[in-house]
Design a protein around this motif. Structure first.
Motif, mmCIF file in Angstrom:
data_model
loop_
_atom_site.group_PDB
_atom_site.id
_atom_site.type_symbol
_atom_site.label_atom_id
_atom_site.label_comp_id
_atom_site.label_asym_id
_atom_site.label_seq_id
_atom_site.Cartn_x
_atom_site.Cartn_y
_atom_site.Cartn_z
ATOM 1 N N GLN A 93 48.564 26.785 29.215
ATOM 2 C CA GLN A 93 48.176 27.824 28.549
ATOM 3 C C GLN A 93 46.841 28.732 29.419
ATOM 4 O OE1 GLN A 93 47.121 27.687 24.463
ATOM 5 N NE2 GLN A 93 47.598 29.766 24.051
ATOM 6 N N VAL A 94 46.041 27.676 30.082
ATOM 7 C CA VAL A 94 44.887 28.283 30.629
ATOM 8 C C VAL A 94 45.381 29.079 31.737
ATOM 9 C CG1 VAL A 94 44.642 26.475 32.167
ATOM 10 C CG2 VAL A 94 42.589 27.848 31.642
ATOM 11 N N ASN A 95 46.556 28.798 32.454
ATOM 12 C CA ASN A 95 47.173 29.766 33.688
ATOM 13 C C ASN A 95 47.450 30.875 32.989
ATOM 14 O OD1 ASN A 95 48.048 26.704 35.050
ATOM 15 N ND2 ASN A 95 46.760 28.063 36.258
ATOM 16 N N TYR A 96 48.264 30.993 32.072
ATOM 17 C CA TYR A 96 48.897 32.137 31.344
ATOM 18 C C TYR A 96 47.727 33.089 31.128
ATOM 19 C CZ TYR A 96 50.664 35.153 27.739
ATOM 20 O OH TYR A 96 51.162 36.319 27.038
ATOM 21 N N HIS A 97 46.629 32.633 30.388
ATOM 22 C CA HIS A 97 45.617 33.571 30.080
ATOM 23 C C HIS A 97 44.901 34.032 31.467
ATOM 24 C CE1 HIS A 97 45.001 31.748 25.925
ATOM 25 N NE2 HIS A 97 45.862 32.508 26.038
ATOM 26 N N GLY A 98 44.587 33.215 32.510
ATOM 27 C CA GLY A 98 44.296 33.553 33.845
ATOM 28 C C GLY A 98 45.187 34.668 34.449
ATOM 29 N N LEU A 99 46.363 34.460 34.540
ATOM 30 C CA LEU A 99 47.539 35.314 34.912
ATOM 31 C C LEU A 99 47.364 36.814 34.294
ATOM 32 C CD1 LEU A 99 50.360 33.120 35.518
ATOM 33 C CD2 LEU A 99 49.421 34.468 37.633
ATOM 34 N N LYS A 100 47.080 36.845 33.066
ATOM 35 C CA LYS A 100 46.968 38.053 32.386
ATOM 36 C C LYS A 100 45.845 38.850 32.754
ATOM 37 C CE LYS A 100 47.136 36.919 27.750
ATOM 38 N NZ LYS A 100 47.262 37.358 26.533
ATOM 39 N N GLU A 101 44.714 38.265 33.102
ATOM 40 C CA GLU A 101 43.797 38.923 33.542
ATOM 41 C C GLU A 101 43.807 39.675 35.080
ATOM 42 O OE1 GLU A 101 40.605 35.956 33.752
ATOM 43 O OE2 GLU A 101 40.502 35.794 31.463
ATOM 44 N N ARG A 102 45.060 39.325 35.779
ATOM 45 C CA ARG A 102 45.425 39.740 36.933
ATOM 46 C C ARG A 102 46.149 40.907 36.783
ATOM 47 N NH1 ARG A 102 41.078 38.111 38.789
ATOM 48 N NH2 ARG A 102 41.743 39.493 40.577
ATOM 49 N N LEU A 103 46.359 41.385 35.862
ATOM 50 C CA LEU A 103 47.245 42.833 35.455
ATOM 51 C C LEU A 103 46.346 44.018 35.684
ATOM 52 C CD1 LEU A 103 49.544 41.687 32.579
ATOM 53 C CD2 LEU A 103 50.175 41.924 35.059
ATOM 54 N N SER A 104 46.102 44.480 36.811
ATOM 55 C CA SER A 104 45.089 45.525 36.960
ATOM 56 C C SER A 104 45.717 46.651 38.089
ATOM 57 C CB SER A 104 43.714 44.858 37.427
ATOM 58 O OG SER A 104 43.799 43.787 38.455
ATOM 59 N N GLN A 105 46.525 46.342 38.541
ATOM 60 C CA GLN A 105 46.943 47.332 39.768
ATOM 61 C C GLN A 105 46.972 48.950 39.308
ATOM 62 O OE1 GLN A 105 50.545 46.619 41.983
ATOM 63 N NE2 GLN A 105 49.917 48.034 43.754
ATOM 64 N N GLY A 106 46.074 49.608 39.787
ATOM 65 C CA GLY A 106 46.194 51.141 39.392
ATOM 66 C C GLY A 106 46.066 51.937 40.672
ATOM 67 N N LYS A 107 46.204 51.336 41.671
ATOM 68 C CA LYS A 107 46.269 52.155 43.123
ATOM 69 C C LYS A 107 47.320 51.468 44.083
ATOM 70 C CE LYS A 107 41.329 53.503 42.839
ATOM 71 N NZ LYS A 107 40.161 53.400 43.485
ATOM 72 N N THR A 108 47.785 52.225 45.014
ATOM 73 C CA THR A 108 48.482 51.604 45.934
ATOM 74 C C THR A 108 47.794 51.065 47.000
ATOM 75 O OG1 THR A 108 48.294 53.768 47.475
ATOM 76 C CG2 THR A 108 49.937 53.773 45.989
ATOM 77 N N PRO A 109 48.343 49.939 47.922
ATOM 78 C CA PRO A 109 47.636 49.271 48.751
ATOM 79 C C PRO A 109 46.700 50.075 49.489
ATOM 80 C CG PRO A 109 49.843 48.465 48.595
ATOM 81 C CD PRO A 109 49.622 49.724 47.960
ATOM 82 N N PHE A 110 47.081 51.240 49.736
ATOM 83 C CA PHE A 110 46.137 52.256 50.738
ATOM 84 C C PHE A 110 45.049 52.908 49.761
ATOM 85 C CE2 PHE A 110 49.316 53.134 54.402
ATOM 86 C CZ PHE A 110 49.163 51.715 55.000
ATOM 87 N N GLY A 111 44.933 52.808 48.495
ATOM 88 C CA GLY A 111 44.116 53.035 47.729
ATOM 89 C C GLY A 111 44.312 54.487 47.003
ATOM 90 N N VAL A 112 45.344 54.950 46.899
ATOM 91 C CA VAL A 112 45.865 56.240 46.135
ATOM 92 C C VAL A 112 45.992 55.641 44.674
ATOM 93 C CG1 VAL A 112 47.575 58.029 46.145
ATOM 94 C CG2 VAL A 112 46.774 57.164 48.316
ATOM 95 N N PRO A 113 45.506 56.472 43.827
ATOM 96 C CA PRO A 113 45.785 56.425 42.488
ATOM 97 C C PRO A 113 47.326 56.332 42.083
ATOM 98 C CG PRO A 113 43.739 57.568 42.510
ATOM 99 C CD PRO A 113 44.690 57.378 44.095
#
Length: 230
Positions: free
Chosen positions: A151-171
């Motif tokens: 469960q600790v990994n599940y909670h840690g993974l949820k915290e990584r859901l944060s992509q709001g830009k392309t890899p080149f930094g475009v929103p």
């Protein structure tokens, strides 16, 4: 351009296919063996990488040895897509890079699917539990055989859901989703507390449940195989 012809998707697979278009962030895909839930998530990943260029996906199991199972599922699903759409394996990043981007230095703008495990050596510190995904900016996480993942990994993974830009930094507005894929578990196992159910409906806000059973995949298994289960 080659025409893509997917096999007939089951009802649960169609629901998986639409996850990125639904509002819930956390998804539980539960079902019996041979219910084709893993194939459903693999087809969905193919949809994601071309619908959302630059998306970062984390496709995982708990143990390193079990990654070969994911590779096998991926290989079987990939045959439904033409050669020009196939990903190239990036050994340095332990990921598939899809052919919808370009390189600028060490940064690739195309979609990427990481293939990783979670398990770390027992002698490592508590902080190292999150070492396999620490620092990753992700849009979608698919945990196969999720009942094995602490469960600790599940909670840690949820915290990584944060992509709001392309890899080149475009929103860019990417779907932020974590999907737990597993066989049926006992009621005291943490997936049941994370996804409380009334019938087949999850009652927790921002969470959703999909149930797949053997009979929902009968069209693909065929009558002779089904006869062996009855």
């Amino acid at each position: 351009v080659a025409e893509i012809q997917l096999p007939e998707l089951t009802g649960p697979q169609m629901r998986i296919w639409d996850i990125d278009e639904q509002p819930e962030r956390c998804w539980d895909v539960e079902g019996s063996p041979r219910s084709a839930k893993s194939w459903g998530t693999a087809f969905w990943i193919w949809k994601l990488v071309f619908r959302y260029p630059g998306i970062q996906i984390f496709y995982c199991r708990y143990k390193d040895d079990d990654l070969k199972t994911l590779r096998d599922v991926w290989a079987k699903v990939s045959v439904y897509f033409p050669q020009y759409m196939q990903a190239e394996w990036n050994a340095k990043e332990e990921a598939w890079d899809f052919p919808n981007g370009e390189w600028k230095g060490d940064v690739y703008s195309g979609s990427r699917g990481y293939l990783r495990s979670h398990r770390v050596a027992q002698a490592m510190t508590d902080d190292a539990v999150h070492g396999k995904y620490k620092g990753k900016t992700l849009a979608v996480i698919v945990c196969e055989e999720a009942q094995e993942i602490p469960q600790v990994n599940y909670h840690g993974l949820k915290e990584r859901l944060s992509q709001g830009k392309t890899p080149f930094g475009v929103p860019f507005r990417y779907p932020l989703k974590i999907v737990m894929v597993h066989n049926a578990v006992d009621e005291d196992h943490y997936p049941c507390t994370e996804f409380p159910l009334v019938g087949d409906d999850c009652t927790r806000e921002g969470h959703a449940h999909i149930r797949a059973d053997l009979y929902s995949n009968a069209v693909n298994l065929g009558p002779e195989v089904m006869m062996g289960y009855e």
